[in-house]
Design an enzyme around this catalytic site. Structure first.
Site, short mmCIF file in Angstrom:
data_model
loop_
_atom_site.label_atom_id
_atom_site.label_comp_id
_atom_site.label_asym_id
_atom_site.label_seq_id
_atom_site.Cartn_x
_atom_site.Cartn_y
_atom_site.Cartn_z
N ASP A 191 0.95 -1.20 0.16
CA ASP A 191 0.04 0.16 -0.16
C ASP A 191 0.86 1.26 0.09
O ASP A 191 0.58 2.11 -0.66
CB ASP A 191 -0.94 0.08 1.26
CG ASP A 191 -2.16 -0.83 1.17
OD1 ASP A 191 -2.34 -1.03 -0.19
OD2 ASP A 191 -3.07 -0.91 1.80
N ASP A 356 -10.20 -3.03 2.85
CA ASP A 356 -10.06 -2.65 4.39
C ASP A 356 -10.69 -3.52 5.32
O ASP A 356 -10.16 -4.07 6.22
CB ASP A 356 -10.25 -1.07 4.53
CG ASP A 356 -9.35 -0.21 4.11
OD1 ASP A 356 -8.05 -0.58 3.98
OD2 ASP A 356 -9.56 0.76 3.45
#
Length: 435
Positions: A191, A356
């Protein structure tokens, strides 16, 4: 008008994001406990293509094999994300939306159906196969239609995003323990690179969507309905919190936390003409807006200069509130433009990606296989990391990765609780020590 602080509405935004995340993690933990979910060493997915973990293997073998699995998985996620960026760049948006719908149908119909059947068998729920099929079919079709459907209520879309996160996370918890931890850490590092590095796939996708002022081609949880800026003016103010890549449906939702603002608000000219009807009797001027802009009545040549000077101010004073609300007014003052821009920022809520939901829940689901103390510690760490990320989003107003802070805190707290806190608390409890 005084400019409000960027932290004024942060509490509402945090609650709107943390509530669904907490619900998703709680239900994954509940599924793990109720169904007694354990790691399946023989399961083969994209997360363990290279090495199949065996409990009898040594720690060195598990370390090397899990590291290889994590590297291959991240490479696959990056490759799929680059393909999505290319498709979106060449305007294959409809294809991407149909792919997302197919992914939702597959996740809800197959993976969700398997969990649904497991719940029925575990709790011995009396239901026949036909009724079960009809319920599952209707549930799946409704969830498929809720993806990228503007006419669907926002509550339905939110619920299905949480359900899909629960289903995928429940399947990911079946991965072997070492592979799970290495994949979580590898995705958190991915990420950082994908969002912050120049030319990162997620950064390119976010910037491309912001430039076109289009919705991100990903499965995201909308904290509240968004207002398109195409209706009134050209400009975008996009605040998105979306998740990292993963397997299956989470590939399509691999976008990151970002706050992209395009402050060049272009106002359309207001074409209404103010028609003056001025009476110079006793120095009193009366103005009105007429339906026909060609009809102008000026009773005195002396008042012509006065009427020309006041024509602009009358148009601004008597402009319809609806016209102002739609953004058609001739906003020549900078302050009014700033007010419109601030209202746009308020109308656009934070979006949380499906990735997420999945990987936060995978972490607490893995912790639930040990004991509840680690679950509490990991949950508090994840929520704290998410809150820190939202604060950084509000302060810096730039693209930020969503997973690293929460995942790193969760992993650290898991091992600290398991290696230090749990032996200490158990020792104190067994020796009946009070302090």
């Amino acid at each position: 008008m005084e400019s409000s602080s960027i932290l004024d509405s942060l509490g509402v935004e945090i609650i709107g994001v943390m509530a669904p995340v907490s619900i998703c993690m709680f239900l994954v933990v509940l599924l793990t406990y109720s169904l007694s979910v354990t790691s399946d060493p023989q399961i083969r997915t994209a997360a363990n293509l290279i090495y199949v973990e065996n409990p009898s293997d040594s720690a060195t073998v598990k370390l090397e094999g899990s590291l290889e699995n994590a590297i291959v998985f991240v490479v696959l996620v990056a490759a799929v994300t680059f393909v999505l960026v290319l498709l979106f760049y060449y305007n294959f948006t409809n294809f991407l939306k149909h792919y997302m719908r197919f992914s939702a149908f597959f996740v809800l119909g197959t993976m969700g159906g398997a969990i649904f059947l497991s719940i029925i068998q575990h709790f011995s729920i009396p239901v026949d196969s036909i009724t079960c099929f009809i319920l599952l079919f209707n549930f799946t079709i409704l969830g498929t239609l809720s993806v990228f459907s503007e006419g669907m209520p926002i509550v339905v879309r939110q619920c299905y995003m949480v359900v899909m996160g629960i289903v995928v996370a429940a399947w990911f918890t079946k991965l072997p323990e070492w592979t799970t931890w290495f994949i979580l850490v590898a995705l958190a590092l991915y990420d950082l690179v994908a969002v912050l590095a120049p030319g990162g796939p997620l950064k390119l996708l976010v910037e491309l969507a912001s430039t076109r002022d289009e919705e991100l081609p990903a499965m995201v949880y909308e904290a509240r309905p968004t207002v398109s800026s195409n209706r009134g003016r050209n400009g975008s103010s996009l605040r998105v919190l979306v998740g990292g890549g993963g397997g299956g449906v989470s590939d399509s939702g691999s976008v990151e936390l970002q706050a992209v603002g395009n402050h060049n608000v272009t106002n359309l000219d207001y074409n209404a003409v103010a028609v003056m009807d001025i009476d110079s009797v006793d120095g009193v001027a009366r103005s009105s807006l007429a339906g026909n802009p060609r009809e102008r009545h000026v009773t005195s040549p002396v008042s012509s200069e006065h009427s020309a000077a006041n024509r602009e101010s009358v148009a601004e004073e008597e402009m319809s509130p609806l016209v102002e609300l739609m953004g058609w007014g001739d906003n020549r003052e900078e302050s009014r433009g700033l007010e419109v821009e601030e209202s746009d920022n308020i109308d656009r809520g934070i979006k949380l990606g499906l990735g997420d939901f999945i990987f936060y829940s995978v972490l607490v689901g893995r912790a639930a296989m040990y004991d509840l103390m680690t679950v509490y510690a990991c949950y508090l760490a994840i929520i704290s990391g998410l809150g820190c990320t939202l604060i950084l989003l509000s302060v810096y107003n730039k693209a930020l990765p969503a997973l690293p802070i929460s995942i790193m805190l969760g992993v650290v707290f898991y091992f600290l609780t398991r290696l230090l806190m749990e032996p200490f608390v158990v020792g104190v409890a067994t020796n009946l020590m009070m302090f």
